[in-house]
Design a protein around this motif. Structure first.
Motif: not given
Length: 538
Positions: A468-474, A521-524, A500-504, A513-516
């Motif tokens: 759920f947290q990953v969904t929220a971050v995205a 990286t993208a958020i940073g 968001l960078t820190s949470r991700a 998870d490599e996708d996460v």
């Protein structure tokens, strides 16, 4: 399909960003490199079906899914229960939210590519649902065709606002041995930009490898387009004919401009001519979507091949490439072609597309799938569907099976996220989510439902399950990237890009998870590029 919703909250950024010029095309290498493992049986995990029909209304007069008689009527304008853009507007009496399912992920892939290239994506190319649907979910899976339904939620840091997640999942993908044979028509862009080293030359090499790895009972056709379209190879069974396919691949050479309309028309004509009964017939369009010759409008292009799409069920799988990418046209083509679109930024992405995503689209488990969420006006004050702007359906068309929905294959999950504001002291039933689809063979309609109570919102977003947290971050990340549209206001409880960078990064570590990790990286990168990253989220 009708588009009827208003939005509860709208993004307001720190002003429109300066128009960004995209760089010229990217390599076709990634998509055909991975085509070498096109149908090699990359499978999905097992799972059971825990979805259930439930209505925990306690006898109250709750909003229910739309009436069962088909209407076929037009969309009703802006009259749904999501609030108008004005924050002081009173809620509508309509508490239904209806949309066609969508498993596209191109928007997220293209955003990652753009950020890696040192630019922020154009806000118009950011579709939050495609960010959210780019990540694996652990929803229970049904045993047969159709969907399981899961509904959960968590409180945001903003008062009475919560995020509610509707999760849908199809059965696991069949093994390579069990899947039906494939009849794939590849429509490949060979315009002038593909002449640069590392593009078409490596594409030829990759197509050769793909030819050696497909099954003998699979068939392949090859159509190329530049200023004109040409069927380089008619539908050809691979068993005993691989040398012929190799010769056709070796003949590919870059030429001139991009007549995408001619390519799609010729591709569908080739697919119809080589149609195989008992096989899965697909057109796979590989392009940067930058049509500059002939028909350049998606509706015009799709109108000319609608017969093949409707009569023969040949759907379109779009694979986007290039840093200079026609996102809007490719997405529209896929939507109108009853298919899906994804974006390939490099070799790893291509392996995922052709090993995971394309096999999931070879077979179908549901046609014309739609979802409808009925919110309880006694407990819900406001709500907003996050994304799906181009997929909304009139509420009364939910059970009108003449109205297009989405086509979904095995191994897929679909996530819809809502921002929901509950009434003060509200307790009891919150919402019921229902998905409706047609069986891919019999076209018989089916439905599954699941409900959510206010008591299910005890957890905060950042103490909820990792998925759920990953969904929220995205979703929050997509919302920040859309802040260049001054008409929008931020989602409730949205963190800064720094947070968001820190949470991700934390989520990437705990989930491994490599996708996460790629998301972090993208958020940073976005944080480093956006001069108003801190202010825009507040």
């Amino acid at each position: 399909m009708g588009k009827t919703h208003k939005r509860t909250v709208v993004r307001a950024g720190c002003g429109a960003r300066t128009a960004r010029r995209r760089g010229l095309g990217a390599s076709l290498l990634a998509l055909t490199v991975a085509g070498a493992v096109l149908l090699t049986g990359c499978g999905a995990g097992d799972g059971g079906n825990s979805s259930q029909d439930s209505d925990k209304s306690g006898g109250r007069n709750l909003p229910l899914p739309a009436p069962r008689q088909p209407t076929g009527g037009p969309a009703r304008g802006d009259e749904q229960g999501e609030q108008s853009d004005a924050p002081e507007a009173t809620p509508s009496a309509d508490y239904l939210s209806t949309f066609a399912l969508d498993v596209d992920t191109a928007s997220y892939g293209y955003a990652r590519r753009t950020l890696a290239g040192g630019r922020l994506p154009d806000p118009s190319t950011v579709r939050p649902e495609e960010f959210v649907n780019s990540f694996r979910q652990d929803y229970p899976r049904p045993d047969g065709n159709g969907f399981s339904v899961s509904v959960d939620g968590a409180r945001t840091d903003d008062g009475r606002w919560s995020l509610v997640r509707v999760g849908l999942a199809t059965r696991p993908a069949d093994s390579e041995r069990e899947r039906p044979p494939a009849a794939l028509t590849f429509v490949i862009d060979i315009s002038g930009s593909m002449a640069e080293p590392g593009r078409l030359d490596l594409a030829r090499e990759s197509l050769d490898t793909m030819t050696d790895r497909l099954r003998d009972d699979d068939s392949v056709a090859l159509v190329t387009f530049s200023d004109e379209a040409e069927t380089v190879l008619p539908m050809t069974r691979l068993g005993g004919h691989r040398a012929r396919v190799h010769r056709a691949v070796a003949s590919l050479e870059p030429t001139d401009s991009t007549n995408l309309g001619a390519g799609v028309r010729t591709g569908y004509a080739t697919a119809v001519h080589g149609l195989r009964e008992g096989a899965t017939n697909r057109v796979v369009l590989i392009s940067d979507g930058l049509a500059n010759t002939g028909d350049t409008d998606a509706d015009t292009i799709l109108e000319q091949i609608s017969s093949a799409r409707r009569r023969h069920g040949i759907t379109l799988f779009g694979v986007g490439v290039g840093s200079d990418y026609g996102d809007a046209l490719m997405e529209r083509l896929a939507d109108k072609g009853d298919g899906h679109t994804t974006y390939v930024a490099g070799r790893d992405d291509a392996l995922t597309v052709f090993c995971d995503q394309l096999p999931q689209n070879i077979d179908l488990t549901a046609r014309d799938a739609k979802a409808q969420v009925a919110f309880d006006p006694e407990t819900v004050e406001q709500f907003r569907l996050i994304g799906y702007d181009d997929r909304k359906v009139a509420d009364e068309d939910f059970r009108d099976d003449r109205v297009d929905g989405g086509e979904v294959g095995p191994g897929h999950t679909v996530t819809a996220l809502y921002a929901v504001r509950t009434r003060p002291g509200a307790s009891g039933h919150l919402a019921t989510a229902t998905v409706r689809w047609l069986d891919p063979s019999s076209r018989a309609p089916h439905e599954e439902s699941q409900s959510l109570e206010t008591g299910d919102l005890r957890e905060g977003v950042w103490t909820s399950a990792y998925s759920f947290q990953v969904t929220a971050v995205a979703a929050y990340f997509a919302d920040v990237l859309r802040s260049g549209d001054a008409r929008r206001r931020p989602l409730p409880g949205i963190p800064s890009l720094d947070e968001l960078t820190s949470r991700a990064r934390t989520l990437a570590n705990v989930t491994e998870d490599e996708d996460v990790s790629a998301l972090a990286t993208a958020i940073g990168q976005a944080r480093d590029l956006d001069p108003c990253a801190e202010d825009c989220a507040r």
